[in-house]
Design a protein around this motif. Sequence first.
Motif, mmCIF file in Angstrom:
data_model
loop_
_atom_site.group_PDB
_atom_site.id
_atom_site.type_symbol
_atom_site.label_atom_id
_atom_site.label_comp_id
_atom_site.label_asym_id
_atom_site.label_seq_id
_atom_site.Cartn_x
_atom_site.Cartn_y
_atom_site.Cartn_z
ATOM 1 N N LEU A 186 0.829 -1.212 0.000
ATOM 2 C CA LEU A 186 0.000 0.000 0.000
ATOM 3 C C LEU A 186 0.863 1.261 0.000
ATOM 4 C CD1 LEU A 186 -2.627 -1.220 2.619
ATOM 5 C CD2 LEU A 186 -3.145 -0.692 0.226
ATOM 6 N N LEU A 187 1.906 1.250 0.825
ATOM 7 C CA LEU A 187 2.787 2.417 0.895
ATOM 8 C C LEU A 187 3.512 2.625 -0.431
ATOM 9 C CD1 LEU A 187 4.268 1.934 4.487
ATOM 10 C CD2 LEU A 187 2.670 3.716 3.741
ATOM 11 N N ASP A 188 3.958 1.536 -1.059
ATOM 12 C CA ASP A 188 4.648 1.644 -2.352
ATOM 13 C C ASP A 188 3.723 2.218 -3.417
ATOM 14 O OD1 ASP A 188 6.944 0.623 -1.279
ATOM 15 O OD2 ASP A 188 6.613 -1.426 -1.983
ATOM 16 N N GLU A 189 2.432 1.836 -3.346
ATOM 17 C CA GLU A 189 1.478 2.262 -4.367
ATOM 18 C C GLU A 189 0.724 3.526 -3.987
ATOM 19 O OE1 GLU A 189 -1.014 -1.117 -4.973
ATOM 20 O OE2 GLU A 189 0.572 -2.349 -5.883
ATOM 21 N N GLY A 190 0.957 4.035 -2.768
ATOM 22 C CA GLY A 190 0.296 5.253 -2.323
ATOM 23 C C GLY A 190 -1.211 5.103 -2.149
ATOM 24 N N ARG A 191 -1.654 3.911 -1.728
ATOM 25 C CA ARG A 191 -3.088 3.657 -1.556
ATOM 26 C C ARG A 191 -3.429 3.446 -0.079
ATOM 27 N NH1 ARG A 191 -5.011 -0.870 -2.997
ATOM 28 N NH2 ARG A 191 -3.067 -2.047 -3.308
ATOM 29 N N GLU A 192 -4.726 3.606 0.251
ATOM 30 C CA GLU A 192 -5.229 3.285 1.581
ATOM 31 C C GLU A 192 -5.985 1.964 1.509
ATOM 32 O OE1 GLU A 192 -7.492 6.646 2.881
ATOM 33 O OE2 GLU A 192 -5.714 7.888 3.228
ATOM 34 N N PHE A 193 -5.851 1.160 2.539
ATOM 35 C CA PHE A 193 -6.371 -0.207 2.535
ATOM 36 C C PHE A 193 -7.897 -0.235 2.529
ATOM 37 C CE2 PHE A 193 -7.073 -4.289 5.050
ATOM 38 C CZ PHE A 193 -6.865 -5.111 3.951
ATOM 39 N N VAL A 194 -8.436 -1.109 1.708
ATOM 40 C CA VAL A 194 -9.864 -1.429 1.702
ATOM 41 C C VAL A 194 -9.960 -2.948 1.849
ATOM 42 C CG1 VAL A 194 -12.018 -1.411 0.410
ATOM 43 C CG2 VAL A 194 -10.467 0.553 0.267
ATOM 44 N N ASP A 195 -10.511 -3.389 2.945
ATOM 45 C CA ASP A 195 -10.532 -4.819 3.276
ATOM 46 C C ASP A 195 -11.736 -5.503 2.634
ATOM 47 O OD1 ASP A 195 -10.193 -7.302 4.351
ATOM 48 O OD2 ASP A 195 -10.640 -6.724 6.416
ATOM 49 N N GLU A 196 -11.478 -6.251 1.579
ATOM 50 C CA GLU A 196 -12.562 -6.935 0.880
ATOM 51 C C GLU A 196 -13.081 -8.141 1.659
ATOM 52 O OE1 GLU A 196 -11.137 -7.906 -2.979
ATOM 53 O OE2 GLU A 196 -11.030 -5.812 -3.666
ATOM 54 N N THR A 197 -12.318 -8.633 2.641
ATOM 55 C CA THR A 197 -12.778 -9.776 3.429
ATOM 56 C C THR A 197 -13.725 -9.353 4.550
ATOM 57 O OG1 THR A 197 -10.981 -9.755 5.083
ATOM 58 C CG2 THR A 197 -10.549 -10.874 2.988
ATOM 59 N N PHE A 198 -13.780 -8.063 4.850
ATOM 60 C CA PHE A 198 -14.722 -7.524 5.838
ATOM 61 C C PHE A 198 -15.134 -6.138 5.350
ATOM 62 C CE2 PHE A 198 -15.877 -5.918 10.194
ATOM 63 C CZ PHE A 198 -16.850 -6.865 10.456
ATOM 64 N N PRO A 199 -15.941 -6.090 4.303
ATOM 65 C CA PRO A 199 -16.227 -4.829 3.616
ATOM 66 C C PRO A 199 -17.031 -3.848 4.461
ATOM 67 C CG PRO A 199 -17.620 -6.588 2.771
ATOM 68 C CD PRO A 199 -16.629 -7.241 3.686
ATOM 69 N N ALA A 200 -16.886 -2.585 4.148
ATOM 70 C CA ALA A 200 -17.605 -1.521 4.852
ATOM 71 C C ALA A 200 -19.020 -1.430 4.305
ATOM 72 C CB ALA A 200 -16.869 -0.197 4.691
ATOM 73 N N ASN A 201 -19.879 -2.359 4.737
ATOM 74 C CA ASN A 201 -21.262 -2.367 4.259
ATOM 75 C C ASN A 201 -22.182 -2.945 5.333
ATOM 76 O OD1 ASN A 201 -20.909 -5.175 4.185
ATOM 77 N ND2 ASN A 201 -20.535 -5.216 1.989
ATOM 78 N N LEU A 202 -23.464 -3.055 5.017
ATOM 79 C CA LEU A 202 -24.454 -3.517 5.988
ATOM 80 C C LEU A 202 -24.247 -4.972 6.374
ATOM 81 C CD1 LEU A 202 -27.749 -1.800 4.739
ATOM 82 C CD2 LEU A 202 -26.253 -1.119 6.622
ATOM 83 N N GLN A 203 -23.664 -5.764 5.504
ATOM 84 C CA GLN A 203 -23.411 -7.156 5.829
ATOM 85 C C GLN A 203 -22.428 -7.271 6.994
ATOM 86 O OE1 GLN A 203 -22.136 -9.574 2.540
ATOM 87 N NE2 GLN A 203 -21.628 -11.328 3.830
ATOM 88 N N SER A 204 -21.393 -6.450 6.989
ATOM 89 C CA SER A 204 -20.420 -6.466 8.084
ATOM 90 C C SER A 204 -20.995 -5.859 9.355
ATOM 91 C CB SER A 204 -19.147 -5.714 7.674
ATOM 92 O OG SER A 204 -18.494 -6.367 6.609
ATOM 93 N N LEU A 205 -21.953 -4.941 9.191
ATOM 94 C CA LEU A 205 -22.598 -4.354 10.369
ATOM 95 C C LEU A 205 -23.576 -5.340 10.983
ATOM 96 C CD1 LEU A 205 -22.432 -1.623 11.831
ATOM 97 C CD2 LEU A 205 -24.417 -0.882 10.501
ATOM 98 N N GLY A 206 -24.363 -6.025 10.149
ATOM 99 C CA GLY A 206 -25.336 -6.987 10.646
ATOM 100 C C GLY A 206 -26.597 -6.316 11.163
#
Length: 511
Positions: free
Chosen positions: A37-57
């Motif tokens: 991420l640091l090499d590519e200048g990106r911020e992490f987005v975790d696809e295994t626990f996505p920021a959505n209603l499914q992860s919220l429950g």
Amino acid sequence: MASIKMIHSLCEAGGEGSPSNPVKFKGQDYKDLRNTLLDEGREFVDETFPANLQSLGELEETTAEELKEVEWLRPREISRRASFVVDGTSRFDFKQGDVGNCWFLSAIGALTLHKSLMMQVVPLDQSFKDDYAGIFHFRFWRFGKWVDVVIDDLLPIRGKRLVSVSTNSQKEFWAPLLEKAYAKICGSYADMIAGNPPEALKDFSGGVHMSYVLSKSKPDLWDVMDRAIQCQTMMGCGTFGGKKGKEIFSEFGLVDGHAFAVTGAQQVESDGNKVNLVRIWNPWGEGEWNGAWNDKSELWRTVRRDVRRECLRVCNDGEFWMTMEDFCDYFEELDICCDSPNFVDDDAECLWDCSLKEGRWEVGESAGGCDNKNEEFWTNPQYRLTIKGKKGHKNVLLSLMQKPDEKYRSKVEYHYIGFTIYKLPPKTPKGHLPYSASENIQLIKRSVFSSTRELIELHSLEAGEYLIVPCTYDPDKTASFLLTIYSKAEAEAQVDGGHLRPSRQKAARTQ
């Protein structure tokens, strides 16, 4: 504090699953991901626990419309002064949010009192400043092995406030991120709803857990608690639920059916009399006991000024004192978790051996149920324990923990589990004992059976060789388990074997 000597372990020192080399949860390597991420200048987005209603429950008391209002923001979008830790970690850094996980947060409160464990669970070399890439990690003990859990730092927000645990300073985010990592372990935030502190205390340490029903408290419970504090344990407790809990809530300011942390115990002198006091913390950050020895009680004027000043440094913070007698009357259960069983008796300097064994009950192979008069019982996994000497009364502690296959914590259904202990005659052949040998061995103890994650019992065993048979109450129940045997070092315990296939073929079941 005495230590534990591991004689057989699922993970040797430095091996995968040890504190220094935890298993990578979902195969995610924190260092490799962060460097990329640091090499590519990106911020992490975790696809295994996505920021959505499914992860919220499905959160309690939160409507579908309110859930739609949730947005996920990074701490630096929430506060310009976002920090991972400010002036160290403390139970006063946070308070419970909309997720009904007081059991988990009370355990965090207890964890913050023990800095070495805290640093194991919450690596402190993380920051929103230097080499920030939106990625963080935390460590938990899970069924015999430490695991490293990677998350992104997107947190659920509704109405300009965190849905999950909130930060009291509005800028310190270690607690919300720790909660998110545990939610990932559980399957979702909603899967953290309802539980008991021992589950989290165990997952923060892998230690020995003992529960005490306070209405049936031992005469020496105060001594047990005092030893527990000397051994640097973590302690939690809970109030009564139901009608009795409602009555206590209305009269004394306690929350019914609620989990708290025990953060101290101290004996003070009041008008020449010794009084045993227990200090308790509410993860709400408010809601305190208003009975004897509360923060504003006149009884504090009867103790020395320096003692009063030390005990009442901060008021209205969710933490309060009460007598040991009131504690036993108004709280239902006390839970103690430590890396060794030294607090259970007055042999505080004793060294304990610890052996861990993984096993599994399989339908049609090794799930024979609890009826030891039945031939199928003897297909259950078997473990041998050799006691070469004995010191003290209780010298062996057995823990049987179920390891669920279910991904989502709220969907786990625990079987009724227990174990049976037999004493073997001298020179009993090694290997899995068949039904035909059962008449030659002596039944010592059959445990209670409970549908719980972990069953724990203390035993007093004389010198000799023993057979331990863990089982489910009903036959044909498939499940994995972890058997942990603690024994006083003077006993020179050795654990041999596990489930070995019996040489005979298993008889067919009859109805």
